[in-house]
Write a protein that holds these residues in place. Structure first.
Motif, PDB file in Angstrom:
ATOM      1  N   GLY A 242      -2.965   2.371 -10.304  1.00 24.40           N
ATOM      2  CA  GLY A 242      -3.433   2.526  -8.996  1.00 24.40           C
ATOM      3  C   GLY A 242      -3.990   1.281  -8.543  1.00 24.40           C
ATOM      4  N   MET A 243      -5.438   1.105  -7.832  1.00 27.00           N
ATOM      5  CA  MET A 243      -5.555   0.089  -7.157  1.00 27.00           C
ATOM      6  C   MET A 243      -6.008  -1.106  -7.956  1.00 27.00           C
ATOM      7  N   THR A 244      -6.251  -0.801  -9.266  1.00 23.92           N
ATOM      8  CA  THR A 244      -6.679  -1.835 -10.181  1.00 23.92           C
ATOM      9  C   THR A 244      -5.663  -2.896 -10.518  1.00 23.92           C
ATOM     10  N   LEU A 245      -4.448  -1.916 -10.641  1.00 27.31           N
ATOM     11  CA  LEU A 245      -3.308  -2.799 -10.848  1.00 27.31           C
ATOM     12  C   LEU A 245      -2.808  -3.957  -9.883  1.00 27.31           C
ATOM     13  N   TYR A 246      -3.071  -3.477  -8.534  1.00 22.25           N
ATOM     14  CA  TYR A 246      -2.843  -4.254  -7.509  1.00 22.25           C
ATOM     15  C   TYR A 246      -3.947  -5.484  -7.555  1.00 22.25           C
ATOM     16  N   GLU A 247      -5.031  -5.322  -8.050  1.00 22.22           N
ATOM     17  CA  GLU A 247      -6.066  -6.144  -8.004  1.00 22.22           C
ATOM     18  C   GLU A 247      -5.995  -7.234  -9.104  1.00 22.22           C
ATOM     19  N   VAL A 248      -5.369  -6.782 -10.453  1.00 17.95           N
ATOM     20  CA  VAL A 248      -5.144  -7.779 -11.333  1.00 17.95           C
ATOM     21  C   VAL A 248      -3.872  -8.538 -11.104  1.00 17.95           C
ATOM     22  N   ILE A 249      -3.107  -8.021 -10.314  1.00 16.77           N
ATOM     23  CA  ILE A 249      -1.880  -8.708 -10.072  1.00 16.77           C
ATOM     24  C   ILE A 249      -2.132  -9.864  -9.075  1.00 16.77           C
ATOM     25  N   CYS A 250      -2.980  -9.257  -8.049  1.00 17.14           N
ATOM     26  CA  CYS A 250      -3.649 -10.422  -7.084  1.00 17.14           C
ATOM     27  C   CYS A 250      -3.922 -11.427  -7.683  1.00 17.14           C
ATOM     28  N   ILE A 251      -5.225 -11.342  -8.583  1.00 17.64           N
ATOM     29  CA  ILE A 251      -5.916 -12.454  -9.237  1.00 17.64           C
ATOM     30  C   ILE A 251      -4.801 -13.067 -10.370  1.00 17.64           C
ATOM     31  N   GLY A 252      -3.879 -12.339 -11.040  1.00 16.22           N
ATOM     32  CA  GLY A 252      -3.019 -12.998 -11.970  1.00 16.22           C
ATOM     33  C   GLY A 252      -3.063 -12.827 -13.310  1.00 16.22           C
TER      34      GLY A 252
END
Length: 342
Positions: A242-252
């Motif tokens: 969910g959203m946390t996947l997008y968040e960790v990918i955004c951070i790297g």
């Protein structure tokens, strides 16, 4: 005069909390523009999550939500009506559309053609895939893809500062606001023997998981507003799709994905094909030994972690919340102009 915005958003144990989290983020942005906000949600846990001194939160029972929303549309005469409800009832949408007068109607994460046709604007940051696209179709404006994700500003900041360390020391586990499949317990159990790693397990606001594990290298947190900071400190993250996947990918942050539901698995597979994460599949079907093996593989290889980090960085720029805010402001301003011109 302040513009009035009504937001209908549902969450909870089975629905998850991603919808609620992103609408609260958006509301904070719209509040800064001098708007009045009115939330309608379905669960006490959502009321607690949405609580804020500068806007209104109403809990509605889904069986009579339509009546209360209709009544408040008539009373408030809003400029904008936002609906972020997974698979929202079509009759509910049609009735709201018929009731909202000149108010603009915006739907989030909606793919069904019959629903989209009722809206002035549809914003699909998740359902829209990885590539950004804007189109106008049959009177509805569509905004597709990761450029329209509603991520907290902190993720953009951490994206600019995150570095992959040569030595892997810390794993953060965050498997959703509700974790209906109980995947946090599975992940912690799988990592009990990884004494060389510090494990931080973060349970979501609506999670039913209460147990703690007595192990020096494992720490539990029951919900936190500091998740962006915690993720930015991780060498490896274990997340749902969910959203946390997008968040960790955004951070790297190099990540391993245990999807909670089928549509998360679709998302995670897209990112995995780009080399931006490890996707192990639906979490309730994943063996603990396979998760442990994946963690060991990532923690042992700086070059693999750096590769995942670099592959994901270009996919999400973290500026979506600003874009969406501007889209909604423009929509309300055009509504106001048309109303004056009548």
């Amino acid at each position: 005069m302040n513009k009035k915005i009504m937001i209908v958003v549902y969450g909870g144990f089975l629905r998850g909390m991603g919808h609620v989290v992103r609408m609260k983020r958006l509301a904070k942005e719209l509040l800064q523009e001098g708007n009045d906000l009115y939330f309608y949600t379905n669960d006490q846990i959502c009321v607690e999550m949405l609580s804020h001194p500068e806007w209104y939160v109403h809990m509605v029972h889904e069986s009579n939500a339509l009546l209360q929303v209709q009544q408040d549309i008539k009373k408030l005469k809003p400029d904008l009506l936002v609906i972020d409800v997974l698979d929202c009832d079509l009759q509910f949408l049609q009735t709201i559309k018929d009731s909202c007068g000149s108010a603009r109607l915006v739907l989030f994460e909606e793919k069904r053609e019959e629903a989209c046709q009722l809206a002035d604007t549809v914003i699909n940051g998740i359902y829209g895939g990885l590539d950004g696209k804007h189109e106008q179709l049959n009177g509805t404006a569509y905004y597709h893809g990761t450029p329209y994700l509603l991520l907290d500003h902190e993720f953009k900041r951490f994206k600019d500062t995150y570095e992959v360390r040569k030595e892997c020391k810390k794993v953060v586990i965050s498997l959703g606001g509700s974790d209906p499949c109980g995947l946090l317990s599975k992940a912690v159990s799988a990592l009990l023997q990884t004494n060389h790693l510090d494990i931080l397990a973060v349970a979501g606001k609506a999670s039913h998981i209460k147990e703690q594990v007595e192990a020096e290298h494992i720490q539990f947190i029951q919900h936190t507003d500091q998740l962006p900071v915690l993720l930015s400190e991780a060498d490896v993250a274990i997340v749902a799709g969910g959203m946390t996947l997008y968040e960790v990918i955004c951070i790297g942050v190099p990540s391993i994905v245990l999807s909670q539901v089928d549509h998360q698995a679709v998302t995670a597979s897209m990112f995995a094909q780009k080399g931006a994460c490890f996707h192990l599949g639906l979490g309730d079907l994943v063996e603990e030994k396979d998760l442990l093996q994946a963690v060991q593989k990532l923690s042992d290889s700086y070059f693999l972690r750096r590769s995942i980090h670099l592959n994901g960085r270009s996919l999400i720029d973290g500026k979506g919340i600003e874009r969406v805010k501007n889209i909604l402001i423009h929509l309300m301003n055009s509504h106001q102009k048309e109303h004056k011109d009548v």
